[in-house]
Design a protein around this motif. Structure first.
Motif: not given
Length: 217
Positions: A51, A53, A60, A62, A74, A98, A102, A104, A116
């Motif tokens: 994932w 982000v 960003s 991950y 993250c 947040d 996102y 995947c 996404t």
């Protein structure tokens, strides 16, 4: 000729393995809720699940798992879950910061699959009305995301002053004051988290006495 056929087969196989399928969705949650973002693709026989982000503030991070190893950058509120050939990303207590995309990514023998989710966070504002230091009705919508919309009735002309303040948690407080001699005006607050606009009447305050508040019921 055999070399050409072998090269063409290798190229076709390369295309098949590297095929990428992409899907995009939007997820809307409320401030403070537990957020669970599910990846729509099966992770059966995967070689990698990750994932990534991309936050709206341009930062960003991950989370990924490859074989028996897991890597992540993250913050601690985010966790990658894998169960029954499915993967999801979980956030404990969603915050305005947040918000973002996102993505995947699942890699297996069939190719690379991307999904996404654009995460949006809503915050319900707290509505109140009071008489300000100048004796005018003042309506507040505190901590909204997005910012609330405030209007008055009877409809004013140039007698309303409205300002917005950005809070530390990313929400917005909207303050609107109505310079009027009318002792019975109504503040109307609209927001996506409300099923219908909230109304507050100044006649419910002890006008001319001490400033006071009328809060959400």
């Amino acid at each position: 000729m055999k070399f050409f056929q072998r090269t063409r087969f290798t190229f076709q196989l390369f295309l098949f393995v590297c095929v990428t399928k992409v899907k995009t969705d939007v997820s809307t949650v409320h401030l403070g809720e537990v957020v669970v973002l599910h990846c729509v693709h099966s992770i059966e026989n995967f070689s990698m699940v990750s994932w990534t982000v991309d936050f709206h503030n341009k930062s960003s991070c991950y989370l990924s798992t490859l074989g028996n190893g897991t890597k992540e950058s993250c913050k601690g509120r985010m966790h990658l879950d894998i169960d029954n050939n499915e993967t999801s990303l979980r956030i404990h207590s969603g915050a305005v910061f947040d918000e973002g995309n996102y993505t995947c990514q699942i890699v297996n023998r069939s190719g690379t699959f991307l999904y996404t989710v654009a995460l949006q966070v809503l915050a319900e504002p707290f509505v109140s009305i009071k008489i300000d230091e100048n004796g005018n009705p003042e309506c507040r919508a505190v901590g909204g995301k997005p910012a609330a919309n405030i209007s008055w009735t009877p409809e004013p002309s140039d007698d309303v002053k409205t300002r917005s303040n950005r809070e530390l948690n990313g929400t917005t407080t909207v303050i609107s004051s109505y310079n009027t001699s009318n002792k019975d005006v109504t503040c109307i607050v609209s927001h996506p988290t409300f099923t219908s606009p909230i109304e507050r009447r100044s006649s419910k305050l002890a006008l001319g006495l001490y400033p006071g508040f009328l809060h959400n019921p």
